[in-house]
Design a protein around this motif. Structure first.
Motif, PDB file in Angstrom:
ATOM      1  N   GLU A 306     -21.193   5.844  -0.129  1.00 33.04           N
ATOM      2  CA  GLU A 306     -20.955   6.780   0.957  1.00 33.04           C
ATOM      3  C   GLU A 306     -20.041   7.882   0.465  1.00 33.04           C
ATOM      4  O   GLU A 306     -19.385   7.746  -0.582  1.00 33.04           O
ATOM      5  CB  GLU A 306     -20.319   6.061   2.164  1.00 33.04           C
ATOM      6  CG  GLU A 306     -21.213   4.987   2.777  1.00 33.04           C
ATOM      7  CD  GLU A 306     -20.536   4.247   3.913  1.00 33.04           C
ATOM      8  OE1 GLU A 306     -19.336   4.520   4.158  1.00 33.04           O
ATOM      9  OE2 GLU A 306     -21.178   3.395   4.560  1.00 33.04           O
ATOM     10  N   ASP A 307     -19.961   8.955   1.239  1.00 32.21           N
ATOM     11  CA  ASP A 307     -19.067  10.063   0.925  1.00 32.21           C
ATOM     12  C   ASP A 307     -19.286  10.553  -0.506  1.00 32.21           C
ATOM     13  O   ASP A 307     -18.348  10.628  -1.309  1.00 32.21           O
ATOM     14  CB  ASP A 307     -17.611   9.632   1.143  1.00 32.21           C
ATOM     15  CG  ASP A 307     -16.643  10.815   1.062  1.00 32.21           C
ATOM     16  OD1 ASP A 307     -17.100  11.952   1.283  1.00 32.21           O
ATOM     17  OD2 ASP A 307     -15.465  10.583   0.739  1.00 32.21           O
ATOM     18  N   GLU A 308     -20.560  10.874  -0.805  1.00 39.02           N
ATOM     19  CA  GLU A 308     -20.943  11.409  -2.132  1.00 39.02           C
ATOM     20  C   GLU A 308     -20.483  10.489  -3.265  1.00 39.02           C
ATOM     21  O   GLU A 308     -19.897  10.919  -4.265  1.00 39.02           O
ATOM     22  CB  GLU A 308     -20.371  12.816  -2.313  1.00 39.02           C
ATOM     23  CG  GLU A 308     -20.918  13.824  -1.319  1.00 39.02           C
ATOM     24  CD  GLU A 308     -20.383  15.212  -1.557  1.00 39.02           C
ATOM     25  OE1 GLU A 308     -19.470  15.341  -2.392  1.00 39.02           O
ATOM     26  OE2 GLU A 308     -20.874  16.154  -0.909  1.00 39.02           O
ATOM     27  N   ASN A 309     -20.751   9.214  -3.105  1.00 35.04           N
ATOM     28  CA  ASN A 309     -20.456   8.177  -4.107  1.00 35.04           C
ATOM     29  C   ASN A 309     -18.963   7.925  -4.313  1.00 35.04           C
ATOM     30  O   ASN A 309     -18.580   7.244  -5.264  1.00 35.04           O
ATOM     31  CB  ASN A 309     -21.082   8.510  -5.465  1.00 35.04           C
ATOM     32  CG  ASN A 309     -22.594   8.414  -5.438  1.00 35.04           C
ATOM     33  OD1 ASN A 309     -23.168   8.043  -4.418  1.00 35.04           O
ATOM     34  ND2 ASN A 309     -23.234   8.742  -6.526  1.00 35.04           N
ATOM     35  N   ASN A 310     -18.127   8.426  -3.428  1.00 34.61           N
ATOM     36  CA  ASN A 310     -16.689   8.174  -3.558  1.00 34.61           C
ATOM     37  C   ASN A 310     -16.278   6.840  -2.952  1.00 34.61           C
ATOM     38  O   ASN A 310     -15.229   6.290  -3.292  1.00 34.61           O
ATOM     39  CB  ASN A 310     -15.895   9.309  -2.895  1.00 34.61           C
ATOM     40  CG  ASN A 310     -16.016  10.614  -3.665  1.00 34.61           C
ATOM     41  OD1 ASN A 310     -16.032  10.609  -4.897  1.00 34.61           O
ATOM     42  ND2 ASN A 310     -16.132  11.720  -2.960  1.00 34.61           N
ATOM     43  N   ILE A 311     -17.083   6.323  -2.037  1.00 37.09           N
ATOM     44  CA  ILE A 311     -16.799   5.049  -1.371  1.00 37.09           C
ATOM     45  C   ILE A 311     -18.019   4.158  -1.489  1.00 37.09           C
ATOM     46  O   ILE A 311     -19.158   4.625  -1.390  1.00 37.09           O
ATOM     47  CB  ILE A 311     -16.441   5.275   0.115  1.00 37.09           C
ATOM     48  CG1 ILE A 311     -15.145   6.066   0.241  1.00 37.09           C
ATOM     49  CG2 ILE A 311     -16.312   3.942   0.848  1.00 37.09           C
ATOM     50  CD1 ILE A 311     -14.769   6.425   1.661  1.00 37.09           C
ATOM     51  N   GLU A 330     -14.204  -1.704   2.497  1.00 39.21           N
ATOM     52  CA  GLU A 330     -14.697  -0.629   1.645  1.00 39.21           C
ATOM     53  C   GLU A 330     -13.802  -0.476   0.411  1.00 39.21           C
ATOM     54  O   GLU A 330     -12.610  -0.767   0.456  1.00 39.21           O
ATOM     55  CB  GLU A 330     -14.741   0.683   2.425  1.00 39.21           C
ATOM     56  CG  GLU A 330     -15.708   0.660   3.593  1.00 39.21           C
ATOM     57  CD  GLU A 330     -15.701   1.972   4.352  1.00 39.21           C
ATOM     58  OE1 GLU A 330     -16.668   2.232   5.072  1.00 39.21           O
ATOM     59  OE2 GLU A 330     -14.709   2.716   4.211  1.00 39.21           O
ATOM     60  N   LYS A 332     -12.859   2.286  -2.925  1.00 38.98           N
ATOM     61  CA  LYS A 332     -13.006   3.618  -3.489  1.00 38.98           C
ATOM     62  C   LYS A 332     -13.594   3.493  -4.891  1.00 38.98           C
ATOM     63  O   LYS A 332     -13.014   2.838  -5.754  1.00 38.98           O
ATOM     64  CB  LYS A 332     -11.655   4.332  -3.529  1.00 38.98           C
ATOM     65  CG  LYS A 332     -11.104   4.647  -2.146  1.00 38.98           C
ATOM     66  CD  LYS A 332      -9.799   5.411  -2.236  1.00 38.98           C
ATOM     67  CE  LYS A 332      -9.282   5.758  -0.840  1.00 38.98           C
ATOM     68  NZ  LYS A 332      -7.992   6.500  -0.894  1.00 38.98           N
TER      69      LYS A 332
END
Length: 779
Positions: A306-311, A330, A332
């Motif tokens: 999620e979040d452009e592969n940040n999470i 979750e 990071k």
């Protein structure tokens, strides 16, 4: 001076042996092939009187304990035979002679013959002296690397064992002589039924498989035992030959266990594949539960970026021991660079010692140790345009050594997840499309009251309905072709053979390339063979290859297309043109996954995926005896029928725009406009050459065009212009296409029952006005 025997040549040694030994060679019928001079002299015959005569000329006879037997009948059944024989001399008198016969085989012709040596005036010796001194007995028994033992046929007690038998069983020869196997508790084969069987057996040979032997080490062994009657000094003994199968049985059990596990994995994969298209949350739960149960892994989880592969967040997780689902917090992604760098590069991460693994040590303290996770197997889940997430297998407690089979299974499950996610997205898009279509229907009902706002409504509809997709270089917008691509996606990730059916020019080769490019073989070659373009005499060489000199013109070795496609995909285009005499050879190659080059006796295994295509009706070809039925069934595993262009006319404006843009760039033209009438005329054309004909027509028109308006030869144009950049059908196009379909279905009937007006729920007069406005001529 007498020559040292050790320095004699082979010919000199053979001649010396021939000149001093009573020897002969017999063929398999008992005829003399060669007789030494000493033997001729001993028998009182000239050499030419014996050559090619049967040994029965000497009227030999022998005696067993209680049955008079034929001499030659006894010899030809044995690999080695010896005994005393009574022979008739040429003068009419008889002599007892000790004979030794050995059966040999000519390595060039592989024909059997017999080598015999006679010893006149030989005195009887004891059994022990014979077994200790006889060269042949030592050769086949004492010095044999195979475990052998000798029993008395009267008492079934050991009378001799060889060193190989002692080494195999651990028993010493002195401890077993004059004892039975049952007394030593080695085995209990010699029961009453066996004794009757061996005594009545005409072939004098019995083989018993999978016998348990209790050896001195205490660990049982398993063997195949052969019992054979042999004759020594006219006495019958029972020879026991042991062939160990302990390791074979163990490997067999291991293979059966592996096979059973493979079947379970295959069943799970098929079951999970059948869930694709259902509710994504339910599919994820079933995937984690069934894979954990099948692999006996404590924890299985599915994570999403999620979040452009940040999470990375856990979507579903299952604990096998507690039989419960759970969710993790979750994480990071940038906190674990080693882990994700390795995973993105290799697609799979297999760690047998997760606590100390180089790629997993970053989250050992925070995640692995608190949960007692000792081994991990993670697979990257591919999305349509980007990575979707990660599939994780985690072992708790004792360490788990992952296997290649585990990795392949995990990869298959990851592919199913990828397919399920894409299918869920497609379903969502279809729901949105249905909603948009419902809005379109509502707008159609208000057309009479919204004539002045028609242009704005068309703009709104273009924004709401996006019918153009570009899939593997394929341009389409119709539902019929969308279903073809859905079938392509479903079959591409499997190993199933695909049969592409459709007219010439419908894009069969493009679909074959799409299946290959989205399969797991995309990094291997896609080899194409046009069966109609290869001469009949060369097609076998083209498919399977040939060896140098195998036929006239074969000046070098050549690899066939099957070998070139090893690991990849073989596309057999126009398979309906394949000659009948080649069809069984192709069938065998597909079924057995192995090929044999022309001029070679060696078969080679190949790993290929077969895709075939034809514009013929293969069912009718089978009925007409032009195509083999078994080959048809073998390639018809997953047929895909590609609709002709005349059945997907809503794609014509989209394809037209695509080809105009393509060839305008290629030929440096600036074509921007096309008349609506030309569009309609092109949609009403039958297109016997399909997309290929349309593309060629547009290319020719672009070449001939000198301004911004496209002029297509042989099609009537209009002064009304429309921008080609629109990627959606206008409302008039939609109505025109639908009315034409209804008129075609009613054979042009407008009024009355089952007429076009009734089906469209319109008044006949209204329908005629609408047809006139849209430029539709009555059929």
């Amino acid at each position: 001076m007498k020559k040292n025997p050790s320095r004699l040549s082979q010919n000199e040694l053979a001649q010396l042996f021939h000149d001093n030994t009573l020897l002969c060679f017999l063929n398999r019928e008992g005829e003399f092939l060669q007789v030494s001079q000493p033997l001729c002299k001993f028998l009182g015959y000239q050499e030419n009187e014996l050559l090619f005569k049967n040994i029965n000329l000497l009227q030999p006879s022998l005696f067993s304990d209680d049955v008079r037997m034929g001499f030659w009948d006894s010899i030809k059944k044995e690999a080695h035979w010896n005994g005393v024989v009574n022979l008739l001399m040429s003068e009419g008198n008889r002599k007892n002679v000790m004979c030794n016969f050995v059966r040999l085989k000519n390595p060039e012709t592989e024909k059997a013959y017999f080598f015999g040596v006679f010893e006149p005036n030989s005195m009887p010796v004891s059994f022990g002296e014979f077994t200790a001194n006889d060269i042949c007995f030592n050769w086949f028994f004492n010095n044999s690397p195979i475990a052998k033992s000798l029993f008395s046929l009267k008492t079934f007690q050991f009378v001799d064992v060889n060193a190989a038998w002692e080494n195999y069983t651990g028993f010493k020869k002195a401890d077993v002589l004059n004892k039975t196997p049952s007394k030593l508790k080695i085995h209990d084969i010699f029961d009453s039924s066996f004794i009757k069987k061996i005594q009545a057996n005409k072939d004098d040979c019995i083989t018993i498989d999978e016998i348990k032997l209790n050896v001195s080490s205490g660990t049982p062994k398993y063997a195949t035992i052969t019992f054979k009657k042999i004759y020594i000094h006219n006495e019958v003994f029972l020879l026991q030959i042991i062939t160990d199968i302990t390791d074979r049985l163990r490997y067999q059990k291991e293979l059966e266990a592996m096979s059973q596990k493979s079947v379970q994995k295959k069943d799970v994969i098929l079951k999970l594949a059948g869930l694709v298209g259902g509710d994504l949350s339910y599919v994820f739960k079933e995937i984690t539960r069934l894979t954990a149960k099948t692999m006996r892994i404590e924890r299985v989880s599915i994570w999403q970026f999620e979040d452009e592969n940040n999470i990375i967040a856990c979507q579903s997780a299952y604990n096998l021991k507690e039989h419960d689902y759970f969710k993790q917090a979750e994480f990071k992604a940038h906190d674990y660079p080693k882990y994700f760098q390795y995973l993105f590069k290799h697609k799979t991460l297999r760690v047998d010692d997760a606590i100390h693994g180089e790629q997993t040590e970053e989250f050992a303290e925070r995640y692995l140790k608190p949960l007692n996770i000792t081994a991990t197997l993670d697979v990257l889940i591919q999305g349509h345009q980007a990575h979707y997430g990660v599939l994780c297998f985690e072992q708790i407690g004792s360490k788990e050594e992952w296997t290649i089979e585990d990795e392949e299974f995990a990869t298959s499950i990851a592919n199913i997840i990828s397919l399920a996610v894409e299918c869920d997205k497609r379903n969502t898009a279809e729901i949105e499309l249905i909603k948009s279509n419902q809005k379109l229907v509502g707008l159609n009902l208000e057309l009479k009251n919204l004539q002045k706002k028609l242009e704005q409504e068309n703009i709104y509809l273009r924004e709401e309905i996006d019918l153009v997709f570009n899939y593997e270089e394929m341009v389409y917008g119709s539902n019929s072709f969308s279903q073809v691509l859905t079938d392509v996606e479903r079959v591409a990730t499997t190993k199933a053979t695909v049969l592409l059916l459709g007219e010439s020019g419908t894009g069969k080769e493009l679909l074959a390339r799409a299946i290959h490019n989205i399969s797991d073989r995309k990094n291997k070659p896609l080899i194409k063979v046009n069966c109609a373009a290869i001469p009949k005499e060369l097609i076998e060489s083209e498919l399977f290859g040939h060896k140098k000199g195998s036929f006239t013109g074969a000046i070098n070795d050549k690899l066939g297309k099957f070998q070139l496609a090893d690991g990849g995909t073989l596309f057999l285009d126009e398979i309906g043109e394949l000659p009948m005499d080649m069809q069984p050879k192709l069938l065998r190659a597909i079924q057995e996954s192995e090929v044999e080059q022309i001029g070679s006796t060696k078969t080679e295994k190949v790993d290929i995926r077969i895709i075939t295509a034809t514009n013929r009706d293969l069912k009718q070809e089978v009925k007409d005896k032009n195509f083999r039925e078994d080959l048809y069934f073998r390639i018809n595993v997953f047929p895909i029928t590609i609709p002709p262009l005349r059945e997907r006319i809503e794609d014509i404006p989209i394809l037209l725009e695509h080809f105009v843009n393509k060839y305008s760039k290629l030929y440096n033209k600036s074509v921007k406009f096309i008349s609506e009438e030309t569009k309609r005329n092109m949609q009403s054309y039958s297109w016997p050459g399909n997309i290929r004909e349309l593309e060629n027509l547009v290319e020719r028109a672009i070449i001939l065009s000198n301004n911004e308006k496209l002029i297509i030869p042989d099609f009537k144009s209009s002064e009304k212009k429309a921008l080609i950049s629109s990627t959606s059908l206008s409302l008039d196009d939609v109505q025109r296409i639908h009315i034409k379909k209804i008129l075609k279905a009613t054979n042009g009937k407008i009024e009355g029952a089952e007429g076009a007006a009734e089906l469209l729920k319109m008044k006949p007069s209204t329908l005629r006005d609408r047809m006139k406005k849209l430029g539709i001529k009555k059929l």
